[in-house]
Design a protein around this motif. Structure first.
Motif, PDB file in Angstrom:
ATOM      1  N   LEU A  32       0.819  -1.211   0.000  1.00  0.00           N
ATOM      2  CA  LEU A  32       0.000   0.000   0.000  1.00  0.00           C
ATOM      3  C   LEU A  32       0.855   1.263   0.000  1.00  0.00           C
ATOM      4  O   LEU A  32       0.418   2.319  -0.460  1.00  0.00           O
ATOM      5  CB  LEU A  32      -0.924   0.010   1.218  1.00  0.00           C
ATOM      6  CG  LEU A  32      -2.046  -1.036   1.204  1.00  0.00           C
ATOM      7  CD1 LEU A  32      -2.758  -1.068   2.555  1.00  0.00           C
ATOM      8  CD2 LEU A  32      -3.039  -0.756   0.086  1.00  0.00           C
ATOM      9  N   GLY A  33       2.061   1.142   0.517  1.00  0.00           N
ATOM     10  CA  GLY A  33       2.930   2.303   0.571  1.00  0.00           C
ATOM     11  C   GLY A  33       3.514   2.709  -0.768  1.00  0.00           C
ATOM     12  O   GLY A  33       4.052   3.813  -0.900  1.00  0.00           O
ATOM     13  N   ASP A  34       3.400   1.868  -1.773  1.00  0.00           N
ATOM     14  CA  ASP A  34       3.958   2.172  -3.099  1.00  0.00           C
ATOM     15  C   ASP A  34       2.994   1.745  -4.198  1.00  0.00           C
ATOM     16  O   ASP A  34       3.169   0.699  -4.837  1.00  0.00           O
ATOM     17  CB  ASP A  34       5.312   1.468  -3.268  1.00  0.00           C
ATOM     18  CG  ASP A  34       5.988   1.819  -4.591  1.00  0.00           C
ATOM     19  OD1 ASP A  34       5.567   2.810  -5.234  1.00  0.00           O
ATOM     20  OD2 ASP A  34       6.930   1.102  -4.979  1.00  0.00           O
ATOM     21  N   ALA A  55     -10.036  -1.827   7.396  1.00  0.00           N
ATOM     22  CA  ALA A  55      -9.381  -0.655   7.972  1.00  0.00           C
ATOM     23  C   ALA A  55      -8.230  -0.192   7.092  1.00  0.00           C
ATOM     24  O   ALA A  55      -8.051   1.009   6.842  1.00  0.00           O
ATOM     25  CB  ALA A  55      -8.886  -0.969   9.379  1.00  0.00           C
ATOM     26  N   LEU A  56      -7.426  -1.130   6.596  1.00  0.00           N
ATOM     27  CA  LEU A  56      -6.331  -0.769   5.710  1.00  0.00           C
ATOM     28  C   LEU A  56      -6.846  -0.188   4.394  1.00  0.00           C
ATOM     29  O   LEU A  56      -6.296   0.784   3.870  1.00  0.00           O
ATOM     30  CB  LEU A  56      -5.463  -1.989   5.428  1.00  0.00           C
ATOM     31  CG  LEU A  56      -4.455  -2.387   6.514  1.00  0.00           C
ATOM     32  CD1 LEU A  56      -3.836  -3.742   6.193  1.00  0.00           C
ATOM     33  CD2 LEU A  56      -3.376  -1.332   6.674  1.00  0.00           C
ATOM     34  N   LEU A  57      -7.897  -0.794   3.854  1.00  0.00           N
ATOM     35  CA  LEU A  57      -8.484  -0.294   2.607  1.00  0.00           C
ATOM     36  C   LEU A  57      -9.012   1.127   2.802  1.00  0.00           C
ATOM     37  O   LEU A  57      -8.798   1.992   1.944  1.00  0.00           O
ATOM     38  CB  LEU A  57      -9.585  -1.239   2.141  1.00  0.00           C
ATOM     39  CG  LEU A  57     -10.305  -0.854   0.843  1.00  0.00           C
ATOM     40  CD1 LEU A  57     -10.541  -2.076  -0.040  1.00  0.00           C
ATOM     41  CD2 LEU A  57     -11.654  -0.182   1.147  1.00  0.00           C
ATOM     42  N   LEU A  85     -12.558  -1.075  -3.402  1.00  0.00           N
ATOM     43  CA  LEU A  85     -13.742  -1.940  -3.373  1.00  0.00           C
ATOM     44  C   LEU A  85     -13.620  -2.947  -2.241  1.00  0.00           C
ATOM     45  O   LEU A  85     -12.831  -3.894  -2.327  1.00  0.00           O
ATOM     46  CB  LEU A  85     -13.897  -2.660  -4.713  1.00  0.00           C
ATOM     47  CG  LEU A  85     -15.097  -3.597  -4.855  1.00  0.00           C
ATOM     48  CD1 LEU A  85     -16.406  -2.815  -4.789  1.00  0.00           C
ATOM     49  CD2 LEU A  85     -15.014  -4.384  -6.164  1.00  0.00           C
ATOM     50  N   ASP A  86     -14.395  -2.757  -1.175  1.00  0.00           N
ATOM     51  CA  ASP A  86     -14.363  -3.690  -0.050  1.00  0.00           C
ATOM     52  C   ASP A  86     -15.280  -4.870  -0.336  1.00  0.00           C
ATOM     53  O   ASP A  86     -16.255  -4.750  -1.087  1.00  0.00           O
ATOM     54  CB  ASP A  86     -14.816  -2.979   1.230  1.00  0.00           C
ATOM     55  CG  ASP A  86     -14.272  -3.643   2.484  1.00  0.00           C
ATOM     56  OD1 ASP A  86     -13.483  -4.607   2.361  1.00  0.00           O
ATOM     57  OD2 ASP A  86     -14.617  -3.202   3.591  1.00  0.00           O
ATOM     58  N   ASP A  87     -14.949  -6.022   0.258  1.00  0.00           N
ATOM     59  CA  ASP A  87     -15.729  -7.250   0.026  1.00  0.00           C
ATOM     60  C   ASP A  87     -15.884  -7.517  -1.466  1.00  0.00           C
ATOM     61  O   ASP A  87     -16.960  -7.906  -1.946  1.00  0.00           O
ATOM     62  CB  ASP A  87     -17.104  -7.153   0.685  1.00  0.00           C
ATOM     63  CG  ASP A  87     -17.017  -7.120   2.196  1.00  0.00           C
ATOM     64  OD1 ASP A  87     -16.167  -7.829   2.772  1.00  0.00           O
ATOM     65  OD2 ASP A  87     -17.787  -6.366   2.820  1.00  0.00           O
ATOM     66  N   LEU A 112      -8.056  -0.729  -5.757  1.00  0.00           N
ATOM     67  CA  LEU A 112      -7.700  -1.486  -4.558  1.00  0.00           C
ATOM     68  C   LEU A 112      -8.920  -2.287  -4.130  1.00  0.00           C
ATOM     69  O   LEU A 112     -10.012  -1.742  -3.979  1.00  0.00           O
ATOM     70  CB  LEU A 112      -7.276  -0.540  -3.441  1.00  0.00           C
ATOM     71  CG  LEU A 112      -6.982  -1.168  -2.081  1.00  0.00           C
ATOM     72  CD1 LEU A 112      -5.821  -2.154  -2.164  1.00  0.00           C
ATOM     73  CD2 LEU A 112      -6.702  -0.080  -1.046  1.00  0.00           C
ATOM     74  N   MET A 113      -8.732  -3.598  -3.941  1.00  0.00           N
ATOM     75  CA  MET A 113      -9.841  -4.462  -3.557  1.00  0.00           C
ATOM     76  C   MET A 113      -9.481  -5.222  -2.277  1.00  0.00           C
ATOM     77  O   MET A 113      -8.317  -5.287  -1.876  1.00  0.00           O
ATOM     78  CB  MET A 113     -10.164  -5.449  -4.684  1.00  0.00           C
ATOM     79  CG  MET A 113     -10.549  -4.777  -5.989  1.00  0.00           C
ATOM     80  SD  MET A 113     -10.979  -5.958  -7.310  1.00  0.00           S
ATOM     81  CE  MET A 113      -9.351  -6.589  -7.755  1.00  0.00           C
ATOM     82  N   ALA A 114     -10.494  -5.782  -1.633  1.00  0.00           N
ATOM     83  CA  ALA A 114     -10.264  -6.582  -0.435  1.00  0.00           C
ATOM     84  C   ALA A 114     -11.209  -7.768  -0.433  1.00  0.00           C
ATOM     85  O   ALA A 114     -12.376  -7.656  -0.821  1.00  0.00           O
ATOM     86  CB  ALA A 114     -10.478  -5.745   0.830  1.00  0.00           C
TER      87      ALA A 114
END
Length: 243
Positions: A32-34, A55-57, A85-87, A112-114
Motif C-alpha cells: 500500500l505504501g507504493d 481498515a487498511l483499505l 472496493l471492499d468485500d 484497490l480491492m479486499a
C-alpha cells in the motif's frame, strides 16, 4: 451500451478504526505504501475475517483519494475512477466487477480491492474476469497478533474514556474472539453497562454484559478478586505505536 447505474458507496461508519502496524499486516502495508508497484495499477488485500482488511483499505482510500465502494452492492456498468472496493469477493454481479476492472485499467486508475481469499481463488464464472483476477497482485494479511489485539482493545477503551484495569483487559483478551469487530462490540457493551451500573468495569460486569460473546470455557475455575492479576495467556506488551 448497457446503462450505468448509481454506484454503491460504502458508508463511512462501516470502517472508522485506523489500522495498527503489526507483523500480521506488514506485507500489505508495504504494498500500500507504493501504489506505483501495483501491476496494472491493481491490488487485492486478502486475509481472514477480523484481520484488518477493511481498515487498511479505508486508510489507503483516504490517503490516495479513492472512492469507496461495496462489493455486495456493486451492479451495472461502473465508470472508471480511482476506486477502493471492499468485500470484492462478494460482488453482487460478476459483470459489474469485470467492467470496473476494465474501466479502471483503461483510464489508468488505481483499483484497490479486499476479500477473504486471494483474487485468484474468487468465484468467477466469466473466463475474462477469472483471467484478470489471476493477474491481480495479492497482499496477504495474517491473523492478528496478541500485540495488535491488546493495542486495539486499549484504543477502543481510550476513545470511550473507559478505564479498564490491565488485569481485566487480560481476562477479556483471553476470552473474546480474536476479531476486531468482537473487540469493538465488547467495548461498546462495557461502556453502556458501566454507565448504567455507575461503577467501573470488572470481570463480574463483563460476564453479564458480554454473555454470548466471551468464551466461557474457563468459567468453572476458581475466580480471583477483580483487582488481582488474571492469567490471560496473552503476553504482556505495551500498546506500541498506533497510527
Amino acid at each position: 451500451m448497457p446503462r450505468q447505474l448509481p454506484l454503491p458507496l460504502l458508508p463511512r461508519e462501516a470502517v472508522e478504526i485506523e489500522p495498527i502496524p503489526d507483523s500480521s499486516n506488514a506485507v500489505a502495508r508495504t504494498w500500500l505504501g507504493d501504489p506505483t508497484s501495483w501491476p496494472a495499477g491493481r491490488l487485492a488485500l486478502h486475509g481472514p475475517e477480523g484481520s484488518g482488511k477493511s481498515a487498511l483499505l479505508a486508510q489507503a482510500a483516504r490517503r490516495l483519494g479513492l472512492r469507496r465502494l461495496s462489493g455486495p452492492a456493486l451492479r451495472g456498468v461502473p465508470e472508471g475512477a480511482p476506486t477502493a472496493l471492499d468485500d470484492a469477493d462478494c460482488a453482487a454481479e460478476e459483470p459489474a466487477l469485470f467492467h470496473l476492472i476494465n474501466a479502471c485499467a483503461a483510464g489508468g486508475h488505481l483499483l484497490l480491492m479486499a476479500g477473504r481469499e486471494p483474487p485468484s481463488r474468487w468465484e468467477a464464472h466469466l473466463p475474462d474476469l477469472a483471467s484478470r483476477l489471476r493477474a491481480t497482485a495479492a497482499a496477504p494479511l495474517g491473523q492478528p497478533t496478541d500485540h495488535l489485539l491488546r493495542a486495539l482493545l486499549a484504543r477502543h477503551f481510550a476513545r470511550r474514556q473507559l478505564r479498564v484495569e490491565p488485569a481485566v483487559q487480560d481476562w477479556l483478551l483471553a476470552r473474546l474472539p480474536r476479531e476486531a469487530a468482537a473487540l469493538a462490540e465488547a467495548a461498546a457493551r462495557l461502556d453502556r453497562a458501566a454507565l448504567a451500573d455507575g461503577g467501573g468495569v470488572t470481570r463480574a460486569l463483563a460476564r453479564v454484559c458480554l454473555a454470548g460473546l466471551i468464551d466461557g470455557s474457563g468459567e468453572g475455575a476458581p475466580e480471583e478478586d477483580d483487582d488481582s492479576v488474571a492469567g490471560s495467556g496473552v503476553a504482556s506488551a505495551s500498546m506500541g505505536t498506533l497510527l
